[in-house]
Design an enzyme around this catalytic site. Structure first.
Site, PDB file in Angstrom:
ATOM      1  N   GLU A 180      -5.421  -6.693  -3.903  1.00 47.78           N
ATOM      2  CA  GLU A 180      -5.462  -7.872  -3.037  1.00 47.78           C
ATOM      3  C   GLU A 180      -6.641  -8.788  -3.356  1.00 47.78           C
ATOM      4  O   GLU A 180      -6.991  -9.673  -2.566  1.00 47.78           O
ATOM      5  CB  GLU A 180      -5.510  -7.425  -1.578  1.00 47.78           C
ATOM      6  CG  GLU A 180      -4.317  -6.580  -1.158  1.00 47.78           C
ATOM      7  CD  GLU A 180      -3.096  -7.398  -0.796  1.00 47.78           C
ATOM      8  OE1 GLU A 180      -3.237  -8.419  -0.113  1.00 47.78           O
ATOM      9  OE2 GLU A 180      -1.979  -7.007  -1.196  1.00 47.78           O
ATOM     10  N   HIS A 254      -7.586  -6.533   5.393  1.00 46.46           N
ATOM     11  CA  HIS A 254      -8.500  -6.664   4.258  1.00 46.46           C
ATOM     12  C   HIS A 254      -9.913  -6.367   4.727  1.00 46.46           C
ATOM     13  O   HIS A 254     -10.250  -6.589   5.895  1.00 46.46           O
ATOM     14  CB  HIS A 254      -8.471  -8.081   3.665  1.00 46.46           C
ATOM     15  CG  HIS A 254      -7.203  -8.431   2.971  1.00 46.46           C
ATOM     16  ND1 HIS A 254      -6.592  -9.657   3.111  1.00 46.46           N
ATOM     17  CD2 HIS A 254      -6.425  -7.718   2.118  1.00 46.46           C
ATOM     18  CE1 HIS A 254      -5.490  -9.693   2.385  1.00 46.46           C
ATOM     19  NE2 HIS A 254      -5.372  -8.528   1.776  1.00 46.46           N
ATOM     20  N   CYS A 375     -11.293 -16.306   4.033  1.00 47.88           N
ATOM     21  CA  CYS A 375      -9.993 -16.190   3.360  1.00 47.88           C
ATOM     22  C   CYS A 375      -9.723 -17.386   2.462  1.00 47.88           C
ATOM     23  O   CYS A 375      -9.038 -17.269   1.442  1.00 47.88           O
ATOM     24  CB  CYS A 375      -8.867 -16.079   4.386  1.00 47.88           C
ATOM     25  SG  CYS A 375      -8.773 -14.497   5.243  1.00 47.88           S
TER      26      CYS A 375
END
Length: 451
Positions: A180, A254, A375
């Site tokens: 990721e 995450h 993000c």
């Protein structure tokens, strides 16, 4: 980019520009905000302008601030691969009628969250003395796995000089190698230009390690280890540490939802890591230089895990301005939560850490889909020669921010529902916008419709 940023190695931020099809389809299982706002109408124009406002403000603080272009959406080649045929308009209408979920997947603007675009290692950490990029395969979600090819082309267009930059292919797209990107990667150092410590945080590792029960762990240890090998990282400066499984099950999909690091500081929630004490000990032993590690741990009793996820306190950016001062870049939601805001004020007032100020940004359009300030950016440490080798049109200053804002206002809709994704006019509008953007950013032909 401010000239002062060229004097030494800096940590540049490359923010993802929100795409014209920004919508709320609730596609990311395990992302609480995404699920909560599913099916609500979105405002792509406002979303993009909010992101540009943050980029502009950070550039005005003297940071090296760049931009990464959005992806082509709806992605008709994906729908063709999944069995739809005919003209582009016919494919969109058929997908909406027969498989609306696939149309939503092919239309997702999730590439805006460039913390997931790639893992980046600075030249000071890599054996060959170049900056290394590995695009994330994002194989745990179908709407994101289709990003890897375009991400690779975009990164090569922005960081094109092979004397400075190395681009690896994404890891094989299998759950065993779920990757990721930088959302599960943190770098600590005394100064950005020094060799640092690279921390890889994984959710799924050995069979005897506790795994989440409710939501999937997207990052695997195998993937993190493979990226470290590809980048030629030194074993003594590389650490693999596990997320606490219970945190994943509460929406911490995450690591950057529960921890953020910058230079010598690691700011994290009490429940961020399976063994925080061992991680701290390793950092203290291995981080060398004038600055010693600083750990800022927020206890569960002060900010619950649920409140951390709701406010995205730890999805803040932790940045250094030109004078070395650290600032927190937080979403408006952190300001509006009384308990979280008290914690931020306590951290700033504490002379035991270098975090001295906070800046608040309205990023509600992104936050409603589960992505906060951290993000939206990919961190890339660059020395002066590497900064000069970056595509110059991808740096943000006041003039470029204004050009991008005008581009958004000209091409983006201010309201988008899931039904609109099947509108052939939206596809035409998006392609027209992206074609203009590639000229504005000097990217060449990076999109499938241009090739």
């Amino acid at each position: 980019m401010a000239s002062s940023a060229l004097a030494h190695a800096v940590e540049a931020n490359f923010d993802g520009l929100v795409g014209p099809t920004h919508n709320y389809a609730g596609l990311a299982f395990g992302n609480v905000a995404s699920a909560k706002n599913a099916d609500q109408p979105s405002n792509p124009r406002l979303a993009a302008l909010q992101g540009i406002a943050k980029m502009r403000a950070l550039a005005e603080l003297g940071l090296a601030q760049g931009v990464l272009a959005p992806h082509e959406r709806p992605h008709v080649p994906t729908l063709r691969r999944l069995g739809f045929s005919g003209s582009d308009a016919q494919i969109l209408q058929a997908a909406r009628r027969r498989a609306p979920q696939l149309l939503a997947i092919a239309s997702s603007a999730s590439a805006m969250w460039t913390a997931n675009a790639a893992t980046v290692s600075p030249s000071a950490d890599c054996e060959d003395g170049r900056v290394h990029f590995t695009p994330a395969n994002l194989c745990m979600n179908l709407h994101r796995v289709i990003e890897a090819a375009t991400t690779s082309r975009l990164l090569r267009a922005v960081f094109a000089d092979a004397r400075c930059f190395v681009h690896h292919a994404p890891l094989p797209s299998t759950p065993a190698l779920g990757d990721e990107g930088a959302a599960n990667h943190t770098r600590l150092c005394s100064d950005y230009g020094d060799a640092g410590l690279e921390l890889f945080v994984y959710g799924r590792g050995n069979a005897d390690e506790t795994a989440p029960a409710r939501f999937p762990a997207r990052q695997t240890r195998l993937a993190s280890e493979a990226v470290a090998r590809l980048h030629g990282l030194r074993d003594a400066h590389t650490c693999f540490t596990r997320q606490q499984a219970a945190a994943v099950d509460q929406g911490v999909f995450h690591n950057d939802v529960i921890a953020v690091g910058n230079r010598e500081v690691l700011l994290h929630h009490e429940q961020a890591f399976a063994d925080a004490q061992a991680l701290r000990a390793w950092i203290c032993t291995h981080l060398h230089g004038e600055r010693r590690p600083v750990f800022v741990e927020v206890p569960e009793a002060e900010v619950s895990l649920a409140d951390a996820v709701a406010s995205y306190l730890f999805n803040s950016q932790l940045i250094c301005t030109a004078d070395g001062t650290m600032r927190l870049i937080v979403a408006q939601e952190s300001r509006e939560h009384a308990g979280v805001w008290r914690t931020i004020q306590r951290i700033i007032a504490d002379e035991g850490n270098p975090i001295a100020a906070v800046d608040v940004f309205d990023l509600r359009q992104s936050m409603r889909n589960g992505g906060g300030p951290a993000c939206l950016r990919l961190r890339v440490v660059l020395n002066p020669a590497e900064q000069a080798a970056v595509n110059p049109l991808c740096w943000i200053d006041a003039a470029q921010a204004e050009r991008l804002s005008q581009w958004v206002s000209r091409h983006y809709r201010d309201r988008l529902s899931l039904d609109d994704l099947a509108d052939p006019k939206l596809l035409d509008e998006s392609r027209t916008a992206l074609d203009a953007l590639t000229g504005l950013l000097g990217l060449g032909s990076v999109y499938d419709f241009q090739r």
